[in-house]
Design a protein around this motif. Structure first.
Motif, PDB file in Angstrom:
ATOM      1  N   LEU A 124       0.825  -1.210   0.000  1.00  0.00           N
ATOM      2  CA  LEU A 124       0.000   0.000   0.000  1.00  0.00           C
ATOM      3  C   LEU A 124       0.860   1.262   0.000  1.00  0.00           C
ATOM      4  O   LEU A 124       0.465   2.283  -0.579  1.00  0.00           O
ATOM      5  CB  LEU A 124      -0.930  -0.005   1.208  1.00  0.00           C
ATOM      6  CG  LEU A 124      -2.075  -1.019   1.166  1.00  0.00           C
ATOM      7  CD1 LEU A 124      -2.807  -1.036   2.508  1.00  0.00           C
ATOM      8  CD2 LEU A 124      -3.050  -0.698   0.039  1.00  0.00           C
ATOM      9  N   ALA A 125       2.003   1.205   0.630  1.00  0.00           N
ATOM     10  CA  ALA A 125       2.893   2.368   0.653  1.00  0.00           C
ATOM     11  C   ALA A 125       3.346   2.736  -0.755  1.00  0.00           C
ATOM     12  O   ALA A 125       3.610   3.908  -1.048  1.00  0.00           O
ATOM     13  CB  ALA A 125       4.098   2.082   1.540  1.00  0.00           C
ATOM     14  N   VAL A 126       3.416   1.738  -1.625  1.00  0.00           N
ATOM     15  CA  VAL A 126       3.776   1.982  -3.021  1.00  0.00           C
ATOM     16  C   VAL A 126       2.557   2.407  -3.834  1.00  0.00           C
ATOM     17  O   VAL A 126       2.620   3.330  -4.652  1.00  0.00           O
ATOM     18  CB  VAL A 126       4.405   0.716  -3.640  1.00  0.00           C
ATOM     19  CG1 VAL A 126       4.693   0.926  -5.127  1.00  0.00           C
ATOM     20  CG2 VAL A 126       5.669   0.320  -2.895  1.00  0.00           C
ATOM     21  N   LEU A 127       1.432   1.750  -3.591  1.00  0.00           N
ATOM     22  CA  LEU A 127       0.251   1.935  -4.433  1.00  0.00           C
ATOM     23  C   LEU A 127      -0.590   3.157  -4.068  1.00  0.00           C
ATOM     24  O   LEU A 127      -1.215   3.762  -4.944  1.00  0.00           O
ATOM     25  CB  LEU A 127      -0.631   0.690  -4.363  1.00  0.00           C
ATOM     26  CG  LEU A 127      -0.012  -0.593  -4.928  1.00  0.00           C
ATOM     27  CD1 LEU A 127      -0.893  -1.783  -4.602  1.00  0.00           C
ATOM     28  CD2 LEU A 127       0.202  -0.470  -6.440  1.00  0.00           C
ATOM     29  N   ALA A 128      -0.641   3.524  -2.788  1.00  0.00           N
ATOM     30  CA  ALA A 128      -1.511   4.617  -2.369  1.00  0.00           C
ATOM     31  C   ALA A 128      -1.183   5.941  -3.063  1.00  0.00           C
ATOM     32  O   ALA A 128      -2.097   6.607  -3.576  1.00  0.00           O
ATOM     33  CB  ALA A 128      -1.469   4.769  -0.851  1.00  0.00           C
ATOM     34  N   PRO A 129       0.087   6.347  -3.113  1.00  0.00           N
ATOM     35  CA  PRO A 129       0.369   7.603  -3.828  1.00  0.00           C
ATOM     36  C   PRO A 129       0.028   7.519  -5.313  1.00  0.00           C
ATOM     37  O   PRO A 129      -0.463   8.488  -5.894  1.00  0.00           O
ATOM     38  CB  PRO A 129       1.880   7.789  -3.611  1.00  0.00           C
ATOM     39  CG  PRO A 129       2.212   6.966  -2.418  1.00  0.00           C
ATOM     40  CD  PRO A 129       1.291   5.787  -2.473  1.00  0.00           C
ATOM     41  N   TYR A 130       0.279   6.365  -5.915  1.00  0.00           N
ATOM     42  CA  TYR A 130      -0.047   6.173  -7.327  1.00  0.00           C
ATOM     43  C   TYR A 130      -1.551   6.341  -7.553  1.00  0.00           C
ATOM     44  O   TYR A 130      -1.985   7.018  -8.502  1.00  0.00           O
ATOM     45  CB  TYR A 130       0.405   4.773  -7.760  1.00  0.00           C
ATOM     46  CG  TYR A 130       0.252   4.488  -9.235  1.00  0.00           C
ATOM     47  CD1 TYR A 130       1.278   4.796 -10.128  1.00  0.00           C
ATOM     48  CD2 TYR A 130      -0.902   3.903  -9.743  1.00  0.00           C
ATOM     49  CE1 TYR A 130       1.149   4.538 -11.493  1.00  0.00           C
ATOM     50  CE2 TYR A 130      -1.047   3.640 -11.095  1.00  0.00           C
ATOM     51  CZ  TYR A 130      -0.018   3.964 -11.973  1.00  0.00           C
ATOM     52  OH  TYR A 130      -0.158   3.705 -13.316  1.00  0.00           O
ATOM     53  N   ALA A 131      -2.335   5.737  -6.669  1.00  0.00           N
ATOM     54  CA  ALA A 131      -3.791   5.866  -6.779  1.00  0.00           C
ATOM     55  C   ALA A 131      -4.234   7.306  -6.541  1.00  0.00           C
ATOM     56  O   ALA A 131      -5.085   7.839  -7.271  1.00  0.00           O
ATOM     57  CB  ALA A 131      -4.468   4.931  -5.780  1.00  0.00           C
ATOM     58  N   GLY A 132      -3.678   7.941  -5.515  1.00  0.00           N
ATOM     59  CA  GLY A 132      -4.063   9.305  -5.194  1.00  0.00           C
ATOM     60  C   GLY A 132      -3.811  10.266  -6.342  1.00  0.00           C
ATOM     61  O   GLY A 132      -4.621  11.175  -6.596  1.00  0.00           O
ATOM     62  N   GLU A 133      -2.718  10.080  -7.050  1.00  0.00           N
ATOM     63  CA  GLU A 133      -2.396  10.947  -8.185  1.00  0.00           C
ATOM     64  C   GLU A 133      -3.425  10.809  -9.302  1.00  0.00           C
ATOM     65  O   GLU A 133      -3.572  11.717 -10.135  1.00  0.00           O
ATOM     66  CB  GLU A 133      -1.008  10.600  -8.721  1.00  0.00           C
ATOM     67  CG  GLU A 133       0.126  11.004  -7.787  1.00  0.00           C
ATOM     68  CD  GLU A 133       1.457  10.428  -8.233  1.00  0.00           C
ATOM     69  OE1 GLU A 133       1.474   9.695  -9.267  1.00  0.00           O
ATOM     70  OE2 GLU A 133       2.468  10.682  -7.561  1.00  0.00           O
ATOM     71  N   ARG A 134      -4.132   9.691  -9.333  1.00  0.00           N
ATOM     72  CA  ARG A 134      -5.101   9.419 -10.390  1.00  0.00           C
ATOM     73  C   ARG A 134      -6.541   9.559  -9.909  1.00  0.00           C
ATOM     74  O   ARG A 134      -7.475   9.198 -10.621  1.00  0.00           O
ATOM     75  CB  ARG A 134      -4.841   8.027 -10.966  1.00  0.00           C
ATOM     76  CG  ARG A 134      -3.580   8.012 -11.813  1.00  0.00           C
ATOM     77  CD  ARG A 134      -2.914   6.652 -11.858  1.00  0.00           C
ATOM     78  NE  ARG A 134      -1.681   6.725 -12.658  1.00  0.00           N
ATOM     79  CZ  ARG A 134      -0.525   7.217 -12.174  1.00  0.00           C
ATOM     80  NH1 ARG A 134      -0.447   7.651 -10.928  1.00  0.00           N
ATOM     81  NH2 ARG A 134       0.543   7.281 -12.955  1.00  0.00           N
ATOM     82  N   GLY A 135      -6.713  10.078  -8.697  1.00  0.00           N
ATOM     83  CA  GLY A 135      -8.047  10.308  -8.167  1.00  0.00           C
ATOM     84  C   GLY A 135      -8.789   9.051  -7.789  1.00  0.00           C
ATOM     85  O   GLY A 135     -10.026   9.022  -7.792  1.00  0.00           O
ATOM     86  N   VAL A 136      -8.057   7.991  -7.472  1.00  0.00           N
ATOM     87  CA  VAL A 136      -8.657   6.714  -7.118  1.00  0.00           C
ATOM     88  C   VAL A 136      -8.335   6.375  -5.673  1.00  0.00           C
ATOM     89  O   VAL A 136      -7.196   6.529  -5.224  1.00  0.00           O
ATOM     90  CB  VAL A 136      -8.147   5.578  -8.049  1.00  0.00           C
ATOM     91  CG1 VAL A 136      -8.683   4.221  -7.600  1.00  0.00           C
ATOM     92  CG2 VAL A 136      -8.549   5.860  -9.494  1.00  0.00           C
TER      93      VAL A 136
END
Length: 257
Positions: A124-136
């Motif tokens: 999640l530490a890797v995926l959360a910022p990626y998702a946040g940048e895409r509005g997900v």
């Protein structure tokens, strides 16, 4: 039910319908939202599916599913991260802000639940910022303990929130499914906790009926046919989903087999 503004039908509930048939049925019945699944969406084509639901005026309330983040090996973990990045991109393309996560079971040969949950947090530490940048938003879904070995080591809302609270609520929250958490007498208190933080990103309704079928995966029942006190869940959830006000709308997704 007369007010359908927060109502959504989960695609798996009517999996006998093609995506165009599902969209058409929602239009005929006045259902404003649909929770989609990656496999049939990919088969139809993500861009084509996005266009289909958009032109029908249908809201995609969530996409199922990402997750399966408990692998130990380097190659397997990298593959899982890549698949979840793809799922996040698909959610963004479909216009939904919520990707449900089924976290994954114990890796082959392992009995270490604590370590498995720790690897979820690392992913999640890797995926959360990626998702946040895409509005997900990533919505961690706890599954009934009978799935802990092979499907999801996150069994309670408390465990899901312990993971989610490491990250901003706009990036990581929870998916509440009555089928999976109805038995837990701490769940109402955890709804209070989640609602106060704005972390209830999805709410799925299905009943628990017995005897469970072979394999148990398809054991969900229609609302009112099983053991769950849906009136109580509705009362608790309506209050806590609406507190505090948030930018994102929460829909009730009906999900049964």
């Amino acid at each position: 039910m007369t007010d359908l503004t927060r109502f959504s039908i989960n695609q798996m509930t009517v999996k006998q319908l093609t995506l165009p048939e599902l969209v058409e049925a929602c239009g005929e019945l006045g259902i404003p939202g649909v929770g989609l699944w990656r496999e049939p969406v990919r088969a139809y084509g993500v861009e084509a599916a996005a266009k289909l639901v958009r032109e029908a005026g249908l809201a995609v309330t969530s996409l199922c599913r990402g997750g399966f983040l408990t692998a130990i090996g380097t190659v397997e973990r990298a593959r899982a991260l890549d698949d979840n990045r793809a799922a996040i991109d698909e959610a963004a393309t479909l216009g939904t802000d919520t990707l449900a996560l089924v976290s994954g079971g114990l890796p082959p040969g392992s009995r270490d639940l604590t370590a498995a949950r720790s690897r979820i947090g690392d992913a999640l530490a890797v995926l959360a910022p990626y998702a946040g940048e895409r509005g997900v938003r990533l919505a961690i879904e706890p599954l009934h303990p009978m799935y802990a070995a092979d499907r999801c080591v996150v069994s309670t809302l408390a465990q899901a929130l312990d993971l989610a609270e490491r990250f901003p609520a706009a990036e990581v929250g929870v998916c509440v499914d009555t089928y999976h958490v109805w038995w837990d007498d701490t769940a109402p208190a955890q709804l209070v906790r989640a609602g106060a933080q704005g972390r209830i990103h999805a709410f799925q309704l299905a009943d628990w009926t017995t005897p469970l079928p072979a394999g148990v995966l398809n054991g969900r029942g229609q609302i009112g046919e099983g053991a769950i006190d849906m009136r109580e869940w509705r009362g608790v959830s309506l209050f806590h989903i609406s507190q505090p006000p948030r930018r994102h709308a929460i829909s009730y997704s009906v999900f049964f087999f």
